[in-house]
Motif scaffolding. Structure first.
Motif, PDB file in Angstrom:
ATOM      1  N   PRO A  23       0.805  -1.236   0.000  1.00 12.92           N
ATOM      2  CA  PRO A  23       0.000   0.000   0.000  1.00 12.92           C
ATOM      3  C   PRO A  23       0.832   1.278   0.000  1.00 12.92           C
ATOM      4  O   PRO A  23       0.296   2.347  -0.298  1.00 12.92           O
ATOM      5  CB  PRO A  23      -0.821  -0.114   1.288  1.00 12.92           C
ATOM      6  N   ASP A  24       2.112   1.183   0.301  1.00 13.31           N
ATOM      7  CA  ASP A  24       2.952   2.378   0.413  1.00 13.31           C
ATOM      8  C   ASP A  24       3.717   2.601  -0.891  1.00 13.31           C
ATOM      9  O   ASP A  24       4.813   2.066  -1.098  1.00 13.31           O
ATOM     10  CB  ASP A  24       3.921   2.217   1.588  1.00 13.31           C
ATOM     11  N   LEU A  25       3.142   3.388  -1.759  1.00 10.11           N
ATOM     12  CA  LEU A  25       3.767   3.659  -3.055  1.00 10.11           C
ATOM     13  C   LEU A  25       5.129   4.333  -2.898  1.00 10.11           C
ATOM     14  O   LEU A  25       6.069   4.031  -3.636  1.00 10.11           O
ATOM     15  CB  LEU A  25       2.845   4.543  -3.901  1.00 10.11           C
ATOM     16  N   LEU A  26       5.243   5.217  -1.927  1.00 10.79           N
ATOM     17  CA  LEU A  26       6.505   5.940  -1.764  1.00 10.79           C
ATOM     18  C   LEU A  26       7.624   5.017  -1.297  1.00 10.79           C
ATOM     19  O   LEU A  26       8.793   5.228  -1.655  1.00 10.79           O
ATOM     20  CB  LEU A  26       6.328   7.097  -0.795  1.00 10.79           C
ATOM     21  N   ALA A  27       7.305   4.005  -0.508  1.00  9.10           N
ATOM     22  CA  ALA A  27       8.332   3.043  -0.106  1.00  9.10           C
ATOM     23  C   ALA A  27       8.840   2.262  -1.318  1.00  9.10           C
ATOM     24  O   ALA A  27      10.047   2.063  -1.487  1.00  9.10           O
ATOM     25  CB  ALA A  27       7.777   2.087   0.945  1.00  9.10           C
ATOM     26  N   VAL A  28       7.927   1.822  -2.178  1.00 14.68           N
ATOM     27  CA  VAL A  28       8.324   1.128  -3.407  1.00 14.68           C
ATOM     28  C   VAL A  28       9.139   2.067  -4.288  1.00 14.68           C
ATOM     29  O   VAL A  28      10.168   1.693  -4.855  1.00 14.68           O
ATOM     30  CB  VAL A  28       7.081   0.604  -4.159  1.00 14.68           C
ATOM     31  N   GLY A  29       8.678   3.309  -4.393  1.00 19.72           N
ATOM     32  CA  GLY A  29       9.405   4.286  -5.197  1.00 19.72           C
ATOM     33  C   GLY A  29      10.793   4.567  -4.673  1.00 19.72           C
ATOM     34  O   GLY A  29      11.744   4.743  -5.438  1.00 19.72           O
ATOM     35  N   TRP A  30      10.934   4.596  -3.343  1.00 20.81           N
ATOM     36  CA  TRP A  30      12.250   4.842  -2.750  1.00 20.81           C
ATOM     37  C   TRP A  30      13.225   3.733  -3.133  1.00 20.81           C
ATOM     38  O   TRP A  30      14.379   4.006  -3.486  1.00 20.81           O
ATOM     39  CB  TRP A  30      12.121   4.939  -1.238  1.00 20.81           C
ATOM     40  N   LEU A  83       3.243   5.172 -11.776  1.00 18.60           N
ATOM     41  CA  LEU A  83       4.499   5.285 -11.036  1.00 18.60           C
ATOM     42  C   LEU A  83       4.918   3.937 -10.464  1.00 18.60           C
ATOM     43  O   LEU A  83       6.094   3.566 -10.492  1.00 18.60           O
ATOM     44  CB  LEU A  83       4.364   6.318  -9.930  1.00 18.60           C
ATOM     45  N   ARG A  84       3.950   3.170  -9.965  1.00 18.98           N
ATOM     46  CA  ARG A  84       4.272   1.867  -9.391  1.00 18.98           C
ATOM     47  C   ARG A  84       4.795   0.900 -10.455  1.00 18.98           C
ATOM     48  O   ARG A  84       5.770   0.170 -10.217  1.00 18.98           O
ATOM     49  CB  ARG A  84       3.049   1.273  -8.709  1.00 18.98           C
ATOM     50  N   VAL A  85       4.156   0.878 -11.631  1.00 21.26           N
ATOM     51  CA  VAL A  85       4.603  -0.029 -12.689  1.00 21.26           C
ATOM     52  C   VAL A  85       6.047   0.261 -13.074  1.00 21.26           C
ATOM     53  O   VAL A  85       6.868  -0.655 -13.213  1.00 21.26           O
ATOM     54  CB  VAL A  85       3.679   0.076 -13.921  1.00 21.26           C
ATOM     55  N   HIS A  86       6.381   1.518 -13.240  1.00 22.13           N
ATOM     56  CA  HIS A  86       7.759   1.868 -13.595  1.00 22.13           C
ATOM     57  C   HIS A  86       8.728   1.496 -12.475  1.00 22.13           C
ATOM     58  O   HIS A  86       9.836   1.009 -12.728  1.00 22.13           O
ATOM     59  CB  HIS A  86       7.854   3.356 -13.934  1.00 22.13           C
ATOM     60  N   ALA A  87       8.310   1.737 -11.233  1.00 24.65           N
ATOM     61  CA  ALA A  87       9.181   1.413 -10.100  1.00 24.65           C
ATOM     62  C   ALA A  87       9.422  -0.087  -9.991  1.00 24.65           C
ATOM     63  O   ALA A  87      10.569  -0.536  -9.807  1.00 24.65           O
ATOM     64  CB  ALA A  87       8.561   1.944  -8.803  1.00 24.65           C
ATOM     65  N   ALA A  95       8.067  10.283 -12.504  1.00 18.87           N
ATOM     66  CA  ALA A  95       8.613   8.924 -12.629  1.00 18.87           C
ATOM     67  C   ALA A  95      10.136   8.913 -12.587  1.00 18.87           C
ATOM     68  O   ALA A  95      10.740   7.861 -12.318  1.00 18.87           O
ATOM     69  CB  ALA A  95       8.125   8.278 -13.919  1.00 18.87           C
ATOM     70  N   LEU A  96      10.764  10.054 -12.823  1.00 15.32           N
ATOM     71  CA  LEU A  96      12.220  10.127 -12.735  1.00 15.32           C
ATOM     72  C   LEU A  96      12.717   9.898 -11.311  1.00 15.32           C
ATOM     73  O   LEU A  96      13.914   9.707 -11.104  1.00 15.32           O
ATOM     74  CB  LEU A  96      12.719  11.485 -13.249  1.00 15.32           C
ATOM     75  N   TRP A  97      11.800   9.883 -10.337  1.00 11.70           N
ATOM     76  CA  TRP A  97      12.121   9.552  -8.947  1.00 11.70           C
ATOM     77  C   TRP A  97      11.527   8.210  -8.546  1.00 11.70           C
ATOM     78  O   TRP A  97      11.528   7.847  -7.361  1.00 11.70           O
ATOM     79  CB  TRP A  97      11.644  10.670  -8.022  1.00 11.70           C
ATOM     80  N   PHE A  98      11.025   7.468  -9.542  1.00 13.29           N
ATOM     81  CA  PHE A  98      10.438   6.145  -9.319  1.00 13.29           C
ATOM     82  C   PHE A  98      11.081   5.102 -10.229  1.00 13.29           C
ATOM     83  O   PHE A  98      10.414   4.200 -10.721  1.00 13.29           O
ATOM     84  CB  PHE A  98       8.925   6.190  -9.541  1.00 13.29           C
ATOM     85  N   GLY A  99      12.374   5.249 -10.472  1.00 13.99           N
ATOM     86  CA  GLY A  99      13.098   4.234 -11.225  1.00 13.99           C
ATOM     87  C   GLY A  99      13.398   4.563 -12.671  1.00 13.99           C
ATOM     88  O   GLY A  99      14.189   3.881 -13.308  1.00 13.99           O
ATOM     89  N   VAL A 100      12.773   5.596 -13.212  1.00 16.50           N
ATOM     90  CA  VAL A 100      12.917   5.925 -14.638  1.00 16.50           C
ATOM     91  C   VAL A 100      14.169   6.763 -14.875  1.00 16.50           C
ATOM     92  O   VAL A 100      14.458   7.693 -14.124  1.00 16.50           O
ATOM     93  CB  VAL A 100      11.663   6.674 -15.131  1.00 16.50           C
ATOM     94  N   ASP A 101      14.892   6.443 -15.947  1.00 14.75           N
ATOM     95  CA  ASP A 101      16.082   7.222 -16.305  1.00 14.75           C
ATOM     96  C   ASP A 101      16.047   7.714 -17.749  1.00 14.75           C
ATOM     97  O   ASP A 101      17.015   8.288 -18.220  1.00 14.75           O
ATOM     98  CB  ASP A 101      17.353   6.387 -16.100  1.00 14.75           C
ATOM     99  N   ASP A 102      14.918   7.492 -18.463  1.00 16.98           N
ATOM    100  CA  ASP A 102      14.846   7.861 -19.874  1.00 16.98           C
ATOM    101  C   ASP A 102      13.447   8.374 -20.176  1.00 16.98           C
ATOM    102  O   ASP A 102      12.458   7.778 -19.759  1.00 16.98           O
ATOM    103  CB  ASP A 102      15.168   6.642 -20.748  1.00 16.98           C
ATOM    104  N   LEU A 103      13.370   9.486 -20.926  1.00 15.85           N
ATOM    105  CA  LEU A 103      12.082  10.074 -21.303  1.00 15.85           C
ATOM    106  C   LEU A 103      11.811   9.947 -22.797  1.00 15.85           C
ATOM    107  O   LEU A 103      11.018  10.712 -23.338  1.00 15.85           O
ATOM    108  CB  LEU A 103      12.018  11.549 -20.897  1.00 15.85           C
ATOM    109  N   ASP A 104      12.427   8.997 -23.474  1.00 16.91           N
ATOM    110  CA  ASP A 104      12.271   8.836 -24.914  1.00 16.91           C
ATOM    111  C   ASP A 104      12.877  10.032 -25.620  1.00 16.91           C
ATOM    112  O   ASP A 104      14.086  10.229 -25.520  1.00 16.91           O
ATOM    113  CB  ASP A 104      10.798   8.621 -25.308  1.00 16.91           C
ATOM    114  N   GLY A 105      12.092  10.817 -26.347  1.00 20.27           N
ATOM    115  CA  GLY A 105      12.706  11.890 -27.104  1.00 20.27           C
ATOM    116  C   GLY A 105      11.704  12.924 -27.571  1.00 20.27           C
ATOM    117  O   GLY A 105      10.620  13.081 -27.001  1.00 20.27           O
TER     118      GLY A 105
END
Length: 368
Positions: free
Chosen positions: A35-42, A276-280, A307-317
């Protein structure tokens, strides 16, 4: 954060990740149900920063869909038209397609991304010559073209093997494969939403063959419709298994389901929290895939920034002229400039890094 992780039973996952150990199926399901999205994101952000620091990649690319005529009947699709002449159906001539690149002669494009419908009447020569023409106009441009679903369709339609199709297209200028068409690998879901396109095994086999031939590729996952958490994790693990075998996947790209203008329009779209959860979770499960991409066209610009704080490092283009998501109701811009991408990334607290299609940096990268 340690207490927060403990409260939700994630301490063991955190410890294994810290030790560089691989998560399993049950771990992935736990992450989706926590239930804690921020914990998963961290946790995902910790993994992201270990790999890439603050760096966020993007490229200067052109998206082109040469035809939307398609014999498949995917329930989630608002882009395809069954027959030439149907309302909204189109097929570009080769000159029309090439002119999309000619009009950008002054732009420092590095990639053309081509995805099409499954047109039953075009000759194979159309696709090969499409690539040759792009290379004649700009020999150094990277051609990321034709999903594995298209490759399978070509092979079946023209009486070729998948490897023959890839070989001939590679000779014509193909440089890599996009990741579209994966949807969800679970057979239960595919029977309901995309029963008449190539199945998961063949999709993965085509990427395996492409990797063996020296072509890199991406891989996607369509989420937010009728799939379960278990089916999402299964999808990620199948990607991970093939990556263990070939090492050919460059990026994993979750694609948000858009319900407008298609037969699944009664379903709600995925929420920002789900996105955000799927990306994390993807960042945490796919330990052998270097990049997790947020396709801002699908997620929305603001969610992509988050999402750049939830595991993502690329924004396509820059994308430019995207039709598939916009015909499904996407309200995002059809293009972003390089300057806009840099501004959005910096506004999110990250450092923009322009790359080419193979993730070679085209400008000095900040320290990780």
């Amino acid at each position: 954060m340690r207490a927060r992780l403990a409260r939700h039973g994630l301490t063991d996952l955190a410890d294994r990740l810290e030790a560089g150990l691989r998560l399993d199926f049950d771990d992935g399901v736990r992450l989706f149900r926590c239930p804690d999205l921020l914990a998963v994101g961290w946790l995902a952000n910790r993994e992201r920063e270990r790999r890439h620091g603050d760096r966020t990649y993007f490229n200067h690319n052109l998206r082109l869909e040469a035809t939307n005529v398609c014999v498949a009947s995917c329930l989630f699709c608002a882009f395809a038209r069954l027959r030439p002449g149907d309302p909204g159906a189109y097929t570009m001539s080769l000159e029309e397609a090439w002119d999309r690149l000619r009009r950008r002669a002054a732009e420092p494009l590095t990639e053309i991304h081509v995805v099409n419908g499954l047109h039953p009447d075009l000759p194979f020569a159309y696709y090969a010559e499409l690539l040759r023409g792009f290379k004649r106009i700009r020999p150094d441009v990277h051609l990321k073209c034709f999903t594995a679903v298209e490759i399978a369709f070509f092979a079946d339609l023209y009486g070729m093997t998948d490897e023959q199709v890839l070989g001939e297209l590679r000779a014509a200028g193909l440089d890599s494969l996009p990741g579209g068409g994966a949807e969800i690998f679970a057979e239960r879901v595919r029977r309901k939403i995309c029963h008449d396109k190539c199945d998961a095994d063949r999709y993965l086999a085509i990427h395996r063959t492409a990797h063996r031939l020296g072509l890199r590729s991406n891989v996607t996952m369509l989420y937010g419709h009728i799939e379960t958490a278990e089916e999402r994790v299964d999808h990620m693990l199948r990607v991970r298994a093939l990556q263990d075998e070939t090492g050919g996947f460059q990026a994993f790209i979750p694609l948000a389901f858009h319900p407008d203008h298609n037969p699944m329009r009664k379903l709600p779209p995925p929420s920002a929290a789900d996105t955000l959860r799927v990306h994390a979770v993807a960042r945490l499960m796919l330990d052998n895939v270097d990049h997790i991409k947020a396709f801002w066209i699908a997620t929305g610009v603001e969610v992509a920034q988050t999402a750049l704080w939830f595991g993502v490092d690329d924004l396509d283009g820059t994308v430019q002229e995207e039709r598939i998501y916009h015909m499904a109701g996407a309200r995002t811009p059809e293009a972003l400039t390089v300057a806009e991408l840099r501004r959005l990334i910096r506004a999110a607290g990250r450092e923009p890094v322009e790359r080419d299609s193979l993730y070679r940096v085209l400008e000095p990268a900040p320290a990780a």
